[in-house]
Motif scaffolding. Sequence first.
Motif, PDB file in Angstrom:
ATOM      1  N   ASP A  56       0.821  -1.215   0.000  1.00 42.55           N
ATOM      2  CA  ASP A  56       0.000   0.000   0.000  1.00 42.55           C
ATOM      3  C   ASP A  56       0.853   1.262   0.000  1.00 42.55           C
ATOM      4  OD1 ASP A  56       0.726  -0.956   2.600  1.00 42.55           O
ATOM      5  OD2 ASP A  56      -0.679   0.437   3.525  1.00 42.55           O
ATOM      6  N   ILE A  57       1.920   1.256   0.796  1.00 45.84           N
ATOM      7  CA  ILE A  57       2.825   2.406   0.848  1.00 45.84           C
ATOM      8  C   ILE A  57       3.583   2.554  -0.470  1.00 45.84           C
ATOM      9  CG2 ILE A  57       4.922   3.318   1.921  1.00 45.84           C
ATOM     10  CD1 ILE A  57       2.706   3.674   3.805  1.00 45.84           C
ATOM     11  N   ILE A  58       4.145   1.450  -0.948  1.00 46.12           N
ATOM     12  CA  ILE A  58       4.931   1.506  -2.179  1.00 46.12           C
ATOM     13  C   ILE A  58       4.072   1.960  -3.357  1.00 46.12           C
ATOM     14  CG2 ILE A  58       6.284   0.143  -3.817  1.00 46.12           C
ATOM     15  CD1 ILE A  58       7.653   0.730  -1.088  1.00 46.12           C
ATOM     16  N   ASP A  59       2.831   1.481  -3.446  1.00 48.35           N
ATOM     17  CA  ASP A  59       1.942   1.900  -4.530  1.00 48.35           C
ATOM     18  C   ASP A  59       1.674   3.406  -4.461  1.00 48.35           C
ATOM     19  OD1 ASP A  59       1.831  -0.720  -5.381  1.00 48.35           O
ATOM     20  OD2 ASP A  59      -0.153  -1.116  -4.540  1.00 48.35           O
ATOM     21  N   ASP A  60       1.406   3.915  -3.261  1.00 50.83           N
ATOM     22  CA  ASP A  60       1.195   5.357  -3.104  1.00 50.83           C
ATOM     23  C   ASP A  60       2.414   6.145  -3.579  1.00 50.83           C
ATOM     24  OD1 ASP A  60      -1.378   5.275  -2.085  1.00 50.83           O
ATOM     25  OD2 ASP A  60      -0.782   5.473   0.012  1.00 50.83           O
ATOM     26  N   LEU A  61       3.594   5.730  -3.136  1.00 50.69           N
ATOM     27  CA  LEU A  61       4.817   6.459  -3.481  1.00 50.69           C
ATOM     28  C   LEU A  61       5.105   6.399  -4.973  1.00 50.69           C
ATOM     29  CD1 LEU A  61       7.088   5.347  -0.498  1.00 50.69           C
ATOM     30  CD2 LEU A  61       5.943   7.559  -0.790  1.00 50.69           C
ATOM     31  N   ALA A  62       4.799   5.254  -5.601  1.00 54.89           N
ATOM     32  CA  ALA A  62       5.003   5.135  -7.050  1.00 54.89           C
ATOM     33  C   ALA A  62       4.120   6.120  -7.804  1.00 54.89           C
ATOM     34  CB  ALA A  62       4.714   3.705  -7.507  1.00 54.89           C
ATOM     35  N   MET A  63       2.839   6.203  -7.408  1.00 50.87           N
ATOM     36  CA  MET A  63       1.913   7.100  -8.097  1.00 50.87           C
ATOM     37  C   MET A  63       2.227   8.562  -7.829  1.00 50.87           C
ATOM     38  SD  MET A  63       0.308   5.073  -9.903  1.00 50.87           S
ATOM     39  CE  MET A  63      -0.616   6.399 -10.666  1.00 50.87           C
ATOM     40  N   LEU A  64       2.936   8.842  -6.725  1.00 49.47           N
ATOM     41  CA  LEU A  64       3.342  10.212  -6.434  1.00 49.47           C
ATOM     42  C   LEU A  64       4.663  10.568  -7.116  1.00 49.47           C
ATOM     43  CD1 LEU A  64       2.385  10.283  -2.651  1.00 49.47           C
ATOM     44  CD2 LEU A  64       1.323  11.655  -4.458  1.00 49.47           C
ATOM     45  N   GLY A  65       5.219   9.621  -7.865  1.00 49.61           N
ATOM     46  CA  GLY A  65       6.443   9.884  -8.628  1.00 49.61           C
ATOM     47  C   GLY A  65       7.692   9.990  -7.783  1.00 49.61           C
ATOM     48  N   LEU A  66       7.740   9.266  -6.670  1.00 54.26           N
ATOM     49  CA  LEU A  66       8.844   9.415  -5.717  1.00 54.26           C
ATOM     50  C   LEU A  66       9.846   8.266  -5.739  1.00 54.26           C
ATOM     51  CD1 LEU A  66       6.720  10.702  -2.708  1.00 54.26           C
ATOM     52  CD2 LEU A  66       8.350  12.049  -4.059  1.00 54.26           C
ATOM     53  N   LEU A  67       9.673   7.308  -6.671  1.00 53.86           N
ATOM     54  CA  LEU A  67      10.506   6.107  -6.613  1.00 53.86           C
ATOM     55  C   LEU A  67      11.509   5.972  -7.749  1.00 53.86           C
ATOM     56  CD1 LEU A  67       7.902   3.446  -5.406  1.00 53.86           C
ATOM     57  CD2 LEU A  67       9.497   4.845  -4.054  1.00 53.86           C
ATOM     58  N   ASP A  68      11.559   6.930  -8.663  1.00 56.22           N
ATOM     59  CA  ASP A  68      12.566   6.865  -9.715  1.00 56.22           C
ATOM     60  C   ASP A  68      13.956   6.975  -9.108  1.00 56.22           C
ATOM     61  OD1 ASP A  68      10.908   6.495 -11.866  1.00 56.22           O
ATOM     62  OD2 ASP A  68      10.788   8.621 -12.395  1.00 56.22           O
ATOM     63  N   ASP A  69      14.863   6.109  -9.580  1.00 57.95           N
ATOM     64  CA  ASP A  69      16.261   6.103  -9.140  1.00 57.95           C
ATOM     65  C   ASP A  69      16.397   5.815  -7.644  1.00 57.95           C
ATOM     66  OD1 ASP A  69      18.943   6.241 -10.045  1.00 57.95           O
ATOM     67  OD2 ASP A  69      19.173   8.194  -9.095  1.00 57.95           O
ATOM     68  N   LYS A  70      15.414   5.142  -7.081  1.00 62.93           N
ATOM     69  CA  LYS A  70      15.463   4.740  -5.674  1.00 62.93           C
ATOM     70  C   LYS A  70      15.376   3.221  -5.571  1.00 62.93           C
ATOM     71  CE  LYS A  70      15.457   8.962  -4.000  1.00 62.93           C
ATOM     72  NZ  LYS A  70      16.653   9.516  -3.311  1.00 62.93           N
ATOM     73  N   ILE A  71      15.970   2.670  -4.529  1.00 62.50           N
ATOM     74  CA  ILE A  71      15.839   1.245  -4.234  1.00 62.50           C
ATOM     75  C   ILE A  71      14.502   1.038  -3.527  1.00 62.50           C
ATOM     76  CG2 ILE A  71      16.771  -0.677  -2.893  1.00 62.50           C
ATOM     77  CD1 ILE A  71      19.526   0.759  -3.171  1.00 62.50           C
ATOM     78  N   VAL A  72      13.702   0.135  -4.038  1.00 57.54           N
ATOM     79  CA  VAL A  72      12.412  -0.174  -3.423  1.00 57.54           C
ATOM     80  C   VAL A  72      12.530  -1.526  -2.720  1.00 57.54           C
ATOM     81  CG1 VAL A  72       9.959  -0.589  -3.797  1.00 57.54           C
ATOM     82  CG2 VAL A  72      11.152   1.163  -5.130  1.00 57.54           C
ATOM     83  N   VAL A  73      12.321  -1.509  -1.411  1.00 58.70           N
ATOM     84  CA  VAL A  73      12.400  -2.721  -0.596  1.00 58.70           C
ATOM     85  C   VAL A  73      10.977  -3.130  -0.225  1.00 58.70           C
ATOM     86  CG1 VAL A  73      13.378  -3.806   1.455  1.00 58.70           C
ATOM     87  CG2 VAL A  73      14.606  -1.913   0.331  1.00 58.70           C
ATOM     88  N   GLY A  74      10.578  -4.313  -0.663  1.00 65.51           N
ATOM     89  CA  GLY A  74       9.222  -4.788  -0.399  1.00 65.51           C
ATOM     90  C   GLY A  74       9.154  -5.554   0.905  1.00 65.51           C
ATOM     91  N   SER A  75       8.302  -5.083   1.824  1.00 69.39           N
ATOM     92  CA  SER A  75       8.123  -5.771   3.097  1.00 69.39           C
ATOM     93  C   SER A  75       7.167  -6.947   2.932  1.00 69.39           C
ATOM     94  CB  SER A  75       7.573  -4.808   4.152  1.00 69.39           C
ATOM     95  OG  SER A  75       7.260  -5.507   5.333  1.00 69.39           O
ATOM     96  N   MET A  76       7.640  -8.132   3.323  1.00 68.71           N
ATOM     97  CA  MET A  76       6.767  -9.302   3.323  1.00 68.71           C
ATOM     98  C   MET A  76       5.807  -9.246   4.500  1.00 68.71           C
ATOM     99  SD  MET A  76       9.569 -12.119   2.085  1.00 68.71           S
ATOM    100  CE  MET A  76       8.336 -13.353   1.693  1.00 68.71           C
ATOM    101  N   ASN A  77       6.069  -8.334   5.430  1.00 68.62           N
ATOM    102  CA  ASN A  77       5.225  -8.044   6.591  1.00 68.62           C
ATOM    103  C   ASN A  77       5.126  -9.250   7.509  1.00 68.62           C
ATOM    104  OD1 ASN A  77       3.884  -5.950   7.923  1.00 68.62           O
ATOM    105  ND2 ASN A  77       1.891  -6.801   7.400  1.00 68.62           N
TER     106      ASN A  77
END
Length: 299
Positions: free
Chosen positions: A91-112
Amino acid sequence: MTALTEEDFHRLRTVRAESPHTIRETLAGRRRRDIIRGDGRLFIIAADHPARGALAVGGSPFAMADRYELLDRLAIALRHPGVDGVLGTPDIIDDLAMLGLLDDKIVVGSMNRGGLRGATFEMDDRYTGYDVPAMVDSGIDFAKALLRVNLDDDGTAPTLASTADAVTAAARADLPIMLEPFLSRRVDGRVVNDLSPDAVMLSIAIASGLGASSASTWLKLPVVDDMERVLAATTLPVLLLGGDAGADPDDTFSSWEDALSLPGVRGLTVGRTLLYSSDIDVASAIDVAASLVHPGLTA
């Protein structure tokens, strides 16, 4: 200081309601970067707390409940050149992607984790967030799994087995995976983590041996006493976790600086300590931490 506008949030809400397919497309199509580059160190902002019901910061039980405020604080952090990436649930990663904040960043997916704080099933930490196939499909760069080991609770056995499966799957997919291990126990009805050096070393030994291959495994470890002896327990790359958000920031930064100088430490993965400090604003806190991880960086 704010980084996002109501227009940004309106656009995000509209996309979620009217064209949700673009979320996956945007995430998969973002500009990616190498995990290791430059000085070889990483500064990752952690934002996986809400999905496990951990909304409290200091004396405020719902400090992280306002999603708009959290996203704004994350935007401030991610726009800093010294921040290499972010750790979050889908949910967080999807929000940040749509806000254009993840280009050139490492995205770490939490398995929670499924063992919510205070629940009767708290030690049943089956994974409820990302899985390895979904992360590979979505272009996630890194996986993260919490591993709490309670020798007095039967829930630990399936947790170990599912974590081993995740490590094996990540290694087969060439997906780095960071394990955050703790020795945990119940004290007065609450699950607490043992932060003694011996307990952390034991947790390292257990986590390091999970899965059919350790080739993709990293460790996310707390900064504890006798850290040099603790780090001698592993050859795996280590990221330091943040610690108590209520601690004195000067003491916290000093402990990070000392630990970052030790062999095997590759950087920091910190969330509430920086995003919700009561003593320093987000931008200033991020600036200090970034200078510790990347000393040669000019903000």
